[in-house]
Design an enzyme around this catalytic site. Structure first.
Site, PDB file in Angstrom:
ATOM      1  N   ASP A 271       0.843  -1.194   0.000  1.00 53.07           N
ATOM      2  CA  ASP A 271       0.000   0.000   0.000  1.00 53.07           C
ATOM      3  C   ASP A 271       0.887   1.255   0.000  1.00 53.07           C
ATOM      4  O   ASP A 271       2.116   1.155  -0.063  1.00 53.07           O
ATOM      5  CB  ASP A 271      -0.925  -0.084   1.234  1.00 53.07           C
ATOM      6  CG  ASP A 271      -2.225   0.685   1.038  1.00 53.07           C
ATOM      7  OD1 ASP A 271      -2.397   1.301  -0.022  1.00 53.07           O
ATOM      8  OD2 ASP A 271      -3.059   0.670   1.957  1.00 53.07           O
ATOM      9  N   HIS A 272       0.249   2.423   0.111  1.00 50.95           N
ATOM     10  CA  HIS A 272       0.941   3.725   0.052  1.00 50.95           C
ATOM     11  C   HIS A 272       2.415   3.732   0.468  1.00 50.95           C
ATOM     12  O   HIS A 272       2.748   3.364   1.587  1.00 50.95           O
ATOM     13  CB  HIS A 272       0.227   4.735   0.955  1.00 50.95           C
ATOM     14  CG  HIS A 272      -1.154   5.030   0.498  1.00 50.95           C
ATOM     15  ND1 HIS A 272      -1.458   6.094  -0.317  1.00 50.95           N
ATOM     16  CD2 HIS A 272      -2.315   4.379   0.728  1.00 50.95           C
ATOM     17  CE1 HIS A 272      -2.756   6.097  -0.558  1.00 50.95           C
ATOM     18  NE2 HIS A 272      -3.300   5.063   0.052  1.00 50.95           N
TER      19      HIS A 272
ATOM     20  N   GLU B  19      -4.309   7.459   6.422  1.00 55.90           N
ATOM     21  CA  GLU B  19      -4.001   6.044   6.463  1.00 55.90           C
ATOM     22  C   GLU B  19      -2.551   5.932   6.864  1.00 55.90           C
ATOM     23  O   GLU B  19      -1.677   6.402   6.170  1.00 55.90           O
ATOM     24  CB  GLU B  19      -4.206   5.452   5.062  1.00 55.90           C
ATOM     25  CG  GLU B  19      -4.119   3.947   5.008  1.00 55.90           C
ATOM     26  CD  GLU B  19      -4.502   3.445   3.627  1.00 55.90           C
ATOM     27  OE1 GLU B  19      -3.678   3.572   2.720  1.00 55.90           O
ATOM     28  OE2 GLU B  19      -5.633   2.957   3.473  1.00 55.90           O
TER      29      GLU B  19
ATOM     30  N   HIS C 149      -9.913   8.153   2.957  1.00 59.37           N
ATOM     31  CA  HIS C 149      -9.570   7.012   3.818  1.00 59.37           C
ATOM     32  C   HIS C 149     -10.374   7.129   5.100  1.00 59.37           C
ATOM     33  O   HIS C 149     -10.601   8.217   5.592  1.00 59.37           O
ATOM     34  CB  HIS C 149      -8.084   7.043   4.168  1.00 59.37           C
ATOM     35  CG  HIS C 149      -7.185   6.721   3.015  1.00 59.37           C
ATOM     36  ND1 HIS C 149      -6.182   7.547   2.626  1.00 59.37           N
ATOM     37  CD2 HIS C 149      -7.167   5.667   2.179  1.00 59.37           C
ATOM     38  CE1 HIS C 149      -5.549   6.994   1.593  1.00 59.37           C
ATOM     39  NE2 HIS C 149      -6.129   5.858   1.302  1.00 59.37           N
TER      40      HIS C 149
ATOM     41  N   HIS D  18      -9.340   3.960  -3.742  1.00 58.79           N
ATOM     42  CA  HIS D  18      -8.878   3.974  -2.352  1.00 58.79           C
ATOM     43  C   HIS D  18      -9.992   4.475  -1.452  1.00 58.79           C
ATOM     44  O   HIS D  18     -10.848   5.235  -1.887  1.00 58.79           O
ATOM     45  CB  HIS D  18      -7.660   4.889  -2.196  1.00 58.79           C
ATOM     46  CG  HIS D  18      -6.386   4.230  -2.622  1.00 58.79           C
ATOM     47  ND1 HIS D  18      -5.343   4.000  -1.769  1.00 58.79           N
ATOM     48  CD2 HIS D  18      -6.020   3.723  -3.821  1.00 58.79           C
ATOM     49  CE1 HIS D  18      -4.376   3.388  -2.425  1.00 58.79           C
ATOM     50  NE2 HIS D  18      -4.757   3.216  -3.679  1.00 58.79           N
TER      51      HIS D  18
ATOM     52  N   GLY E 242     -12.357   2.691   0.171  1.00 60.36           N
ATOM     53  CA  GLY E 242     -13.625   2.043  -0.173  1.00 60.36           C
ATOM     54  C   GLY E 242     -14.542   1.855   1.028  1.00 60.36           C
ATOM     55  O   GLY E 242     -15.755   1.739   0.863  1.00 60.36           O
TER      56      GLY E 242
ATOM     57  N   ASN F  30      -9.775  -0.686  -2.319  1.00 56.99           N
ATOM     58  CA  ASN F  30      -9.088  -0.897  -1.053  1.00 56.99           C
ATOM     59  C   ASN F  30     -10.049  -0.823   0.125  1.00 56.99           C
ATOM     60  O   ASN F  30     -10.859   0.098   0.217  1.00 56.99           O
ATOM     61  CB  ASN F  30      -8.000   0.165  -0.875  1.00 56.99           C
ATOM     62  CG  ASN F  30      -6.867   0.004  -1.872  1.00 56.99           C
ATOM     63  OD1 ASN F  30      -6.900  -0.884  -2.724  1.00 56.99           O
ATOM     64  ND2 ASN F  30      -5.868   0.853  -1.758  1.00 56.99           N
TER      65      ASN F  30
HETATM   66 ZN   LIG Z   1      -5.190   4.454   0.097  1.00 56.21          ZN
END
Ligand SMILES: [Zn+2]
Length: 359
Positions: A106-107, A179, A225, A263, A265, A285
């Site tokens: 992820d990120h 996040e 997020h 992103h 979700g 995500n």
């Molecule tokens: Zn994300």
């Protein structure tokens, strides 16, 4: 049209591309679920098996660190080794669940480029031994930096990844919320290229990256997020549609040339999810919702059996509480919570029963 099938297990390279294309042409998207340990990885694979859906499993840098253990003093080493361990766990077990699993990270912002490069060192070693990479795809999120830097770094890293059959997820425009401390609090506004992805930027990315290798784009269309009070989030999936249309027209491609990622979700309106999937979103995500789905039943269990969490043997009547305080009793409830939440996600994304894993 013949339906593509893949061998069950972790899919990379051409297999990953087949998985992405099957979702886009089949009109569904796959849940991409953040995990932090074997409990959560196994629950995600169990959910996919139950839903007969393929699935994407991902780790953030702190998820990787937690996987390795918070007791490791060298946090950077833990972030790398924990992510390697999680991928190895999936490579060993995924096929036994009978579905296809894509492994992602992820990120990774600018400060985390060294984490990605260390994972690529490991991926290259693994590739030499096994003929496939450890991860299907990594994400580079340089959306907080100037676009020249963002795309330049993405091109550099993708060139390295393409050699070991890996895909890259990039981010254009910043996903709201937070996040792992990476996020934003930019003011809302369609003109704000920080919050809403600009189709011109997506076109630039496509023209630069498409000749280098396979990539996907996390586009910002009002998604955030985390989960907030209803009404705080205004999703504008037409931004995705406009980006697809511009690339298609300029580059003369087929329909929905971009592989788009949704992103944030968790907690999204179902109608907006369906609309986004129609515009080429293949990955959504989910993190916040599965965290709650794990914790809620655990909390309920502790509340139902408070004395088992205070005494090994009840001091009043001598009842032994071993069965209740055995961590497996409540961790399993957490896993079942994740499974239930993901069955719902697969339904929302249209991936129920769509696994392309062959018998
Ligand atoms: Zn994300």
């Amino acid at each position: 049209m013949s339906k593509s099938t893949l061998k069950a297990g972790v899919v990379t390279g051409k297999g990953y591309i087949t998985l992405v294309e099957a979702a886009k042409s089949g009109g569904y998207a796959l849940p991409a679920v953040n995990v932090i340990g074997t409990n959560t990885i196994n629950a995600v694979m169990e959910a996919a098996a139950r839903a007969r859906s393929d699935i994407i499993i991902q780790l953030s840098n702190t998820g990787g660190q937690f996987y390795a253990g918070k007791g490791i003093q060298d946090a950077f080493a833990a972030k790398v080794m924990g992510s390697v361990a999680a991928a190895q766990h999936a490579h060993l077990l995924a096929e036994h669940y009978g579905i296809c699993v894509a492994m992602h990270t992820d990120h990774a912002n600018k400060a985390l480029i060294p984490w990605i490069e260390a994972l690529l060192d490991e991926g290259e070693k693994y590739y030499k031994q096994h003929g496939k990479p450890l991860y299907s795809s990594h994400m580079l999120d340089l959306s907080a930096d100037p676009i020249d830097f963002n795309l330049g770094e993405c091109a550099r890293i993708l060139a390295r990844m393409a050699k070991i059959d890996m895909s890259l997820e990039i981010e254009l425009g910043v996903t709201g919320g937070e996040e792992d401390g990476i996020g934003s609090d930019f003011e809302e506004g369609a003109e704000n290229s920080k919050l809403y992805t600009q189709p011109e930027d997506v076109l630039r990315a496509y023209q630069l990256l498409n000749p280098i290798g396979h990539f996907s784009v996390a586009a910002s269309f009002g998604n955030v997020h985390g989960v907030y009070k209803p009404g705080n989030v205004k999703l504008r999936p037409e931004i995705l549609k406009n980006s697809q249309a511009l690339v298609q027209k300029t580059c003369g491609t087929g329909n929905n040339p971009l592989n788009l990622v949704f992103h944030g979700g968790s907690g999204s309106e179902k109608s907006k999810i369906h609309e986004a999937v129609g515009y080429g979103v293949f990955k959504m995500n989910i993190d916040t919702d599965t965290q709650f789905a794990f914790s809620q039943p655990v909390g309920k269990f502790v509340k139902q059996h408070p004395r088992a969490f205070e005494f090994q043997i009840d001091p009043d009547d001598g009842t032994p509480y071993k069965k209740l305080y055995d961590p497996r009793s409540y961790l399993r409830l957490g896993e079942e919570g994740i499974v239930a939440r993901l069955l719902e996600a697969c339904e929302d994304l249209g991936s129920l029963g769509k696994s392309i894993a062959g018998a």
